[in-house]
Enzyme design. Structure first.
Site, PDB file in Angstrom:
ATOM      1  N   CYS A 108      -1.781  16.488   8.831  1.00  0.00           N
ATOM      2  CA  CYS A 108      -2.533  17.657   9.260  1.00  0.00           C
ATOM      3  C   CYS A 108      -1.584  18.854   9.320  1.00  0.00           C
ATOM      4  CB  CYS A 108      -3.144  17.395  10.640  1.00  0.00           C
ATOM      5  SG  CYS A 108      -3.912  18.849  11.374  1.00  0.00           S
ATOM      6  N   ASP A 136      -2.814  11.870   8.209  1.00  0.00           N
ATOM      7  CA  ASP A 136      -4.172  11.711   7.700  1.00  0.00           C
ATOM      8  C   ASP A 136      -4.126  10.591   6.669  1.00  0.00           C
ATOM      9  OD1 ASP A 136      -5.599  13.703   9.085  1.00  0.00           O
ATOM     10  OD2 ASP A 136      -4.963  15.252   7.680  1.00  0.00           O
TER      11      ASP A 136
END
Length: 140
Positions: free
Chosen positions: A54, A61
């Site tokens: 992120c 992620d």
């Protein structure tokens, strides 16, 4: 019984180091000749191990990704694809941007008749994301 509360202020300035998009190793991508031009074949390349981070928090992620293509003259060489995808590991990039960028860079290298990149991003905070990018794409 006394309710114990945690001091959340200590988390407000925490940010993990991230790399910018210059860390993405596009130059490692290679192709091999497709030996049956004019005879279409659909190639699916799945991976459950794609990661980026992120850009706001630096938290990871994770995505299941599937690359589908119909080659014209070239196939994507798998080892180079593994290195390329792994280079996203610490890059701070939005999920939608990562998915679209992967499609555009793979199309540039392989010049397929058709390609689709589907990414199913793991939920965080209760929200998951499915991003699909296609070439040639439909105009919306």
């Amino acid at each position: 019984m006394e309710k114990e509360t945690a001091d959340q202020r200590k988390y407000s300035s925490i940010r993990f180091d991230t790399q910018d998009e210059s860390a993405i190793m596009t130059d490692v991508l290679e192709t091999v000749p497709y030996e049956y031009p004019g005879k279409d074949v659909e190639v699916e390349i799945p991976t459950a191990e794609f990661t980026s981070v992120c850009p706001w928090s630096g938290l990871p992620d994770f995505a299941e990704m599937k690359i589908t293509l119909i080659p014209d003259q070239h196939l994507i060489e798998m080892k180079s694809l593994k290195y390329y995808l792994t280079s996203y590991r610490n890059v701070g990039i939005y999920q939608e941007h990562a998915t679209r960028r992967i499609l555009e860079e793979l199309v540039q290298v392989a010049q397929p008749k058709y390609m689709k990149v589907e990414a199913l991003w793991n939920p965080r905070g209760g929200l998951g994301t499915r991003v699909v990018a296609e070439y040639p794409g439909e105009e919306h």
